[in-house]
Design an enzyme around this catalytic site. Structure first.
Site, PDB file in Angstrom:
ATOM      1  N   ASP A  98       0.761  -1.093  -0.133  1.00 21.66           N
ATOM      2  CA  ASP A  98      -0.024  -0.068  -0.041  1.00 21.66           C
ATOM      3  C   ASP A  98       0.902   1.165  -0.116  1.00 21.66           C
ATOM      4  OD1 ASP A  98       0.918  -0.429   2.598  1.00 21.66           O
ATOM      5  OD2 ASP A  98      -1.075  -0.008   3.508  1.00 21.66           O
ATOM      6  N   SER A  99       2.150   1.149   0.002  1.00 19.33           N
ATOM      7  CA  SER A  99       3.252   2.306  -0.129  1.00 19.33           C
ATOM      8  C   SER A  99       3.031   2.709  -1.625  1.00 19.33           C
ATOM      9  CB  SER A  99       4.575   1.758  -0.074  1.00 19.33           C
ATOM     10  OG  SER A  99       4.837   0.549  -0.764  1.00 19.33           O
ATOM     11  N   ASP A 140      -0.983  -6.184  -0.006  1.00 20.21           N
ATOM     12  CA  ASP A 140      -1.431  -5.393   1.228  1.00 20.21           C
ATOM     13  C   ASP A 140      -2.930  -5.370   1.511  1.00 20.21           C
ATOM     14  OD1 ASP A 140       0.782  -5.117   2.846  1.00 20.21           O
ATOM     15  OD2 ASP A 140       1.243  -3.056   1.903  1.00 20.21           O
ATOM     16  N   LYS A 175      -1.163  -9.255   3.139  1.00 18.20           N
ATOM     17  CA  LYS A 175      -0.340  -8.741   4.351  1.00 18.20           C
ATOM     18  C   LYS A 175      -1.441  -7.992   4.984  1.00 18.20           C
ATOM     19  CE  LYS A 175       3.394  -6.137   4.020  1.00 18.20           C
ATOM     20  NZ  LYS A 175       2.737  -4.983   4.585  1.00 18.20           N
ATOM     21  N   GLU A 184       9.202  -4.073  10.476  1.00 23.43           N
ATOM     22  CA  GLU A 184       9.462  -2.731   9.797  1.00 23.43           C
ATOM     23  C   GLU A 184      10.107  -2.048  10.889  1.00 23.43           C
ATOM     24  OE1 GLU A 184       6.506  -0.901   7.398  1.00 23.43           O
ATOM     25  OE2 GLU A 184       7.585   0.921   7.037  1.00 23.43           O
TER      26      GLU A 184
HETATM   27  N1  LIG Z   1       8.748   4.877  -0.471  1.00 29.87           N
HETATM   28  C1  LIG Z   1       8.441   4.322   0.619  1.00 29.87           C
HETATM   29  N2  LIG Z   1       9.273   3.567   1.441  1.00 29.87           N
HETATM   30  C2  LIG Z   1       8.838   2.982   2.410  1.00 29.87           C
HETATM   31  O1  LIG Z   1       9.871   2.277   3.201  1.00 29.87           O
HETATM   32  C3  LIG Z   1       7.755   3.328   3.209  1.00 29.87           C
HETATM   33  C4  LIG Z   1       6.782   3.949   2.269  1.00 29.87           C
HETATM   34  N3  LIG Z   1       6.972   4.419   1.027  1.00 29.87           N
HETATM   35  N4  LIG Z   1       5.466   4.103   2.935  1.00 29.87           N
HETATM   36  C5  LIG Z   1       5.233   3.305   3.989  1.00 29.87           C
HETATM   37  C6  LIG Z   1       6.044   3.069   4.952  1.00 29.87           C
HETATM   38  C7  LIG Z   1       6.301   4.473   5.561  1.00 29.87           C
HETATM   39  N5  LIG Z   1       7.914   4.175   5.781  1.00 29.87           N
HETATM   40  C8  LIG Z   1       8.619   4.960   6.597  1.00 29.87           C
HETATM   41  C9  LIG Z   1       8.335   6.355   6.689  1.00 29.87           C
HETATM   42  C10 LIG Z   1       9.312   7.179   7.054  1.00 29.87           C
HETATM   43  C11 LIG Z   1      10.399   6.485   7.755  1.00 29.87           C
HETATM   44  C12 LIG Z   1      11.289   7.481   8.557  1.00 29.87           C
HETATM   45  O2  LIG Z   1      11.221   8.888   8.676  1.00 29.87           O
HETATM   46  N6  LIG Z   1      12.523   7.132   9.157  1.00 29.87           N
HETATM   47  C13 LIG Z   1      13.554   7.829   9.754  1.00 29.87           C
HETATM   48  C14 LIG Z   1      13.894   7.161  11.221  1.00 29.87           C
HETATM   49  C15 LIG Z   1      12.868   7.550  12.111  1.00 29.87           C
HETATM   50  C16 LIG Z   1      13.386   7.487  13.492  1.00 29.87           C
HETATM   51  O3  LIG Z   1      14.612   7.777  13.663  1.00 29.87           O
HETATM   52  O4  LIG Z   1      12.656   7.004  14.522  1.00 29.87           O
HETATM   53  C17 LIG Z   1      15.039   7.769   9.039  1.00 29.87           C
HETATM   54  O5  LIG Z   1      15.700   8.555   9.169  1.00 29.87           O
HETATM   55  O6  LIG Z   1      15.096   6.646   8.559  1.00 29.87           O
HETATM   56  C18 LIG Z   1      10.589   5.395   7.762  1.00 29.87           C
HETATM   57  C19 LIG Z   1       9.788   4.407   7.029  1.00 29.87           C
HETATM   58  C20 LIG Z   1       8.182   2.958   5.433  1.00 29.87           C
HETATM   59  N7  LIG Z   1       7.275   2.783   4.226  1.00 29.87           N
HETATM   60  C1  LIG Z   2       7.209  -1.376   3.427  1.00 29.72           C
HETATM   61  C2  LIG Z   2       6.419  -2.630   3.076  1.00 29.72           C
HETATM   62  C3  LIG Z   2       6.685  -3.738   4.117  1.00 29.72           C
HETATM   63  C4  LIG Z   2       4.964  -2.443   2.827  1.00 29.72           C
HETATM   64  O1  LIG Z   2       4.125  -2.559   3.596  1.00 29.72           O
HETATM   65  C5  LIG Z   2       4.829  -1.495   1.650  1.00 29.72           C
HETATM   66  O2  LIG Z   2       5.251  -1.477   0.868  1.00 29.72           O
HETATM   67  O3  LIG Z   2       3.479  -0.972   1.537  1.00 29.72           O
HETATM   68 MG   LIG Z   3       2.117  -1.631   3.426  1.00 27.45          MG
END
Ligand SMILES: Nc1nc(=O)c2c([nH]1)NC[C@@H]1CN(c3ccc(C(=O)N[C@@H](CCC(=O)O)C(=O)O)cc3)CN21
Ligand SMILES: CC(C)C(=O)C(=O)O
Ligand SMILES: [Mg+2]
Length: 302
Positions: free
Chosen positions: A48-49, A87, A117, A186
């Site tokens: 669903d991303s 998803d 999922k 995740e």
């Molecule tokens: N393009 C994309 N990639 C993804 O991995 C993803 C999506 N979309 N959409 C749904 C979720 C959202 N996701 C995310 C969104 C933001 C962070 C993020 O801001 N991470 C920070 C760390 C945050 C912390 O320190 O607590 C980073 O800097 O990696 C991580 C996963 C993973 N998923």
């Molecule tokens: C990041 C993965 C695990 C997901 O759920 C998605 O792509 O939607």
């Molecule tokens: Mg997802």
């Protein structure tokens, strides 16, 4: 469709026992699925991303079941030999078991997915159980669950303190107990993700969950820097700048059109000389007739 896939959930469990990592990648349409399959990806996730990377939303919350069905079936056309997980989107598996199963049926029958999922732990164990009972393989998803972002208060790392570590392990066990064939972890600390992976007999697939997981998953557009806002995140490894390649290709095209460098001689089709001559006389006549008619019209009006 069933049976054409190189991998199934029985083999996945065997791979965990043998220490062979599972490679999973998202895909959202025909070309992305086709290339992922050609590259040898074990499992395709229609995530669903897609809300973020192909539909332009700022979260996965607006994604509908219709969106998921539509994208899943395009993926299935591109990757006929790959195990496809789709998803279930936001709030489509929480009202009742029967409504949940109706949505899951659509992802399987109309979306041609091989498994679904669901985000959540012990709280959704009953839906997981009913889905498995219906013959549908379920992949769990705990840790950062983006559909609950407004409750979590942001995209935060999970499993930093002891209470959180306990909760994650309990959720993982509840999902295994309910019959899930694997669990996505995740944004979970490496220590907790490794402990969960060791404790369970089903494979864990990590994203931002470290080196101890039984498999890894990434978002397609992050991996290749294809207009994704997330490609620079710490948990992502980028392998190419495809977005940059597309942009410079289009810039070159625009410049070629403006500078009349495209189309060039090799891009055009020519008729033979006799046809050209007859066309010219034909156009000449037609032009003459049109001028004659226009003149008559002006004269009759005056
Ligand atoms: N393009 C994309 N990639 C993804 O991995 C993803 C999506 N979309 N959409 C749904 C979720 C959202 N996701 C995310 C969104 C933001 C962070 C993020 O801001 N991470 C920070 C760390 C945050 C912390 O320190 O607590 C980073 O800097 O990696 C991580 C996963 C993973 N998923
Ligand atoms: C990041 C993965 C695990 C997901 O759920 C998605 O792509 O939607
Ligand atoms: Mg997802």
């Amino acid at each position: 469709m069933a049976g054409k896939q190189a991998l199934n959930i029985v083999k996945m469990k065997k791979m965990k026992q043998e220490g062979i990592p599972l490679s999973m990648l998202t895909a959202y349409d025909y070309p992305s699925a086709k290339i992922a399959e050609e590259a040898g990806i074990d499992i395709i996730l229609v995530g669903d991303s897609l809300g973020n990377v192909v539909l332009g939303y700022d979260s996965t919350i607006p994604v509908t079941l219709d969106d998921m069905v539509y994208h899943s079936r395009t993926v299935a056309r591109g990757a006929e030999h790959t195990f496809i997980v789709a998803d279930m989107p936001f709030m489509t598996y929480h009202s009742s078991i029967s409504e949940s199963l109706q949505g899951i049926r659509r992802l399987m029958q109309e979306g041609h997915a091989h498994a679904v999922k669901l985000e959540g732990g012990a709280g959704i164990a009953d839906v997981v159980k009913a889905t498995v009972q219906a013959g549908v393989p379920v992949l769990g998803h705990i840790g950062l669950t983006p559909q609950s972002v407004n409750q979590i208060g942001g995209y935060r790392i999970q499993g930093k303190d002891e209470a959180d570590a306990r909760r994650l392990m309990a959720d993982a066990k509840a999902l295994e107990q309910a019959g899930a064939f694997g669990i996505v972890l995740e944004l979970v600390t490496e220590e907790v993700a490794t402990a969960i992976s060791k404790e369970l007999s089903i494979p864990t697939i990590g994203i931002g969950a470290g080196r101890g997981c039984d498999g890894q998953v990434l978002v397609y557009h992050d991996l290749i820097q294809y207009a994704s806002p997330y490609f620079s995140k710490r948990f992502v490894k980028t392998y190419a700048d495809v977005g940059g390649m597309i942009r410079s290709s289009i810039e070159q095209y625009v410049s070629d059109v403006k500078g009349r460098a495209f189309p060039a001689a090799e891009h055009v089709f020519s008729a033979d000389d006799r046809v050209v001559e007859s066309l010219e006389s034909l156009y000449g006549q037609a032009k003459g007739q049109a001028q004659e008619q226009a003149k008559e019209k002006v004269e009759s009006q005056s």
